[in-house]
Design a protein around this motif. Structure first.
Motif, PDB file in Angstrom:
ATOM      1  N   ASN A  75       0.788  -1.162   0.109  1.00 31.52           N
ATOM      2  CA  ASN A  75       0.121   0.210  -0.161  1.00 31.52           C
ATOM      3  C   ASN A  75       1.003   1.203  -0.101  1.00 31.52           C
ATOM      4  N   LEU A  76       1.447   1.628  -1.088  1.00 28.75           N
ATOM      5  CA  LEU A  76       2.353   2.833  -1.057  1.00 28.75           C
ATOM      6  C   LEU A  76       1.349   4.093  -0.773  1.00 28.75           C
ATOM      7  N   CYS A  77       0.283   3.994  -1.358  1.00 30.76           N
ATOM      8  CA  CYS A  77      -0.480   5.492  -1.065  1.00 30.76           C
ATOM      9  C   CYS A  77      -0.632   5.549   0.818  1.00 30.76           C
ATOM     10  N   GLN A  78      -0.220   4.563   1.318  1.00 34.03           N
ATOM     11  CA  GLN A  78      -0.235   4.958   2.764  1.00 34.03           C
ATOM     12  C   GLN A  78       1.056   5.305   3.238  1.00 34.03           C
ATOM     13  N   ASP A  79       2.203   4.913   2.675  1.00 29.45           N
ATOM     14  CA  ASP A  79       3.552   5.160   2.961  1.00 29.45           C
ATOM     15  C   ASP A  79       3.930   6.621   2.488  1.00 29.45           C
ATOM     16  N   PHE A  80       3.363   6.834   1.320  1.00 32.05           N
ATOM     17  CA  PHE A  80       3.621   8.088   0.340  1.00 32.05           C
ATOM     18  C   PHE A  80       2.584   9.235   1.085  1.00 32.05           C
ATOM     19  N   GLU A  81       2.964   9.895   1.957  1.00 36.69           N
ATOM     20  CA  GLU A  81       2.285  11.041   2.296  1.00 36.69           C
ATOM     21  C   GLU A  81       1.957  12.235   1.526  1.00 36.69           C
ATOM     22  N   ALA A  82       3.030  12.486   0.606  1.00 34.07           N
ATOM     23  CA  ALA A  82       3.134  13.657  -0.009  1.00 34.07           C
ATOM     24  C   ALA A  82       2.499  14.971   0.485  1.00 34.07           C
ATOM     25  N   ARG A  83       3.300  15.292   1.813  1.00 35.24           N
ATOM     26  CA  ARG A  83       3.030  16.418   2.415  1.00 35.24           C
ATOM     27  C   ARG A  83       3.303  17.768   1.684  1.00 35.24           C
ATOM     28  N   ALA A  84       4.401  17.825   1.118  1.00 36.73           N
ATOM     29  CA  ALA A  84       4.819  18.966   0.550  1.00 36.73           C
ATOM     30  C   ALA A  84       4.205  19.240  -0.861  1.00 36.73           C
ATOM     31  N   LEU A  85       3.929  18.334  -1.668  1.00 36.33           N
ATOM     32  CA  LEU A  85       3.060  18.669  -2.833  1.00 36.33           C
ATOM     33  C   LEU A  85       1.954  18.765  -2.341  1.00 36.33           C
ATOM     34  N   GLY A  86       1.093  18.371  -1.268  1.00 37.22           N
ATOM     35  CA  GLY A  86      -0.233  18.926  -0.557  1.00 37.22           C
ATOM     36  C   GLY A  86      -0.235  19.957  -0.311  1.00 37.22           C
ATOM     37  N   ARG A  87       0.940  20.906   0.296  1.00 38.89           N
ATOM     38  CA  ARG A  87       0.807  22.224   0.385  1.00 38.89           C
ATOM     39  C   ARG A  87       0.695  23.040  -0.886  1.00 38.89           C
ATOM     40  N   ILE A  88       1.000  22.478  -2.184  1.00 37.09           N
ATOM     41  CA  ILE A  88       0.899  23.213  -3.372  1.00 37.09           C
ATOM     42  C   ILE A  88      -0.337  23.017  -3.594  1.00 37.09           C
ATOM     43  N   ALA A  89      -0.910  21.708  -4.069  1.00 40.63           N
ATOM     44  CA  ALA A  89      -2.147  21.241  -4.557  1.00 40.63           C
ATOM     45  C   ALA A  89      -3.346  21.008  -3.527  1.00 40.63           C
ATOM     46  N   GLY A  90      -3.304  20.896  -2.373  1.00 38.15           N
ATOM     47  CA  GLY A  90      -4.464  20.542  -1.708  1.00 38.15           C
ATOM     48  C   GLY A  90      -4.200  19.251  -1.006  1.00 38.15           C
TER      49      GLY A  90
END
Length: 226
Positions: A75-90
């Motif tokens: 479950n890579l989506c669980q391990d990949f949080e994408a916090r920095a990209l979330g600050r750009i795109a929500g």
């Protein structure tokens, strides 16, 4: 009429000339010629062994199983949080993240696709982890993936120091696409982000996107480290 065989002085029959020739050993040249195919066979075997040994030496790193210091994930989506990209795109995990994994004997792969909208999105992200079990992925590492760059011609490549053994950042400004590739042993990490819009991003926006991709890629390596 059959004549009697010649007699020598003792009264014993003397062998004929034909019989004497039949008992002679074969000529020396014939013996050498009979052995010659064996010499060729031995020489060919020695050459083949030398070539094979040289090939094993030259490609030993490719034939050896690469080192893997990262764990597999289903479950890579669980391990990949994408916090920095979330600050750009929500919040990129809000709209049904798509998770895939394949446990192939040669390469164990996990993929996570994220987007910032339900049906229509303006920002997409893909994270991918390939754990190579059989051969070294290093020689093919420089080949870019076709997800973003299949139709583009202006891709720039930047080295990213201090990340894995090698890290490359590929940027395509016209489509606002950035891809990070990291090589570490038998593991290859990919984090790619693409924004959709009619207007090209400013240099400051592209710099922020590159920094976010690198930050989230570094966090993914840390999350999967054994």
């Amino acid at each position: 009429m059959i004549s009697d065989p010649e007699l020598d002085g003792t009264g014993e029959p003397r062998p004929t000339e034909h019989a004497e020739r039949a008992e002679e050993p074969p000529p020396h040249e014939g013996a050498v010629g009979a052995r010659r195919p064996w010499l060729w066979a031995l020489g060919g075997a020695a050459i083949a062994s030398a070539v094979w040994a040289g090939g094993l030496y030259a490609f030993g790193d490719r034939l050896a199983a690469p080192d893997l210091s990262y764990r597999a994930t289903e479950n890579l989506c669980q391990d990949f949080e994408a916090r920095a990209l979330g600050r750009i795109a929500g919040d990129l995990h809000r709209y049904r993240p798509r998770n895939q994994h394949d446990d192939h004997p040669a390469v164990r792969r996990a993929v996570c696709d994220l987007q910032n909208g339900e049906n229509v999105s303006t920002f997409t992200v893909r994270a991918q982890v390939d754990l190579h079990r059989k051969t070294d992925p290093g020689p093919e590492f420089d080949v870019p993936s076709g997800w973003f760059f299949a139709e583009s011609g202006g891709v720039s490549t930047e080295e990213v120091p201090g990340l894995g053994e090698r890290a490359l950042l590929l940027v395509e400004p016209r489509s606002t696409s950035v891809e990070l590739k990291v090589l570490h042993g038998g593991a290859v990490f990919t984090v790619a982000a693409s924004g959709r819009g009619s207007e090209p991003k400013s240099p400051a926006e592209m710099a922020a996107l590159r920094a976010a991709v690198v930050e989230d890629g570094r966090a993914l390596l840390a999350a999967l480290k054994k």
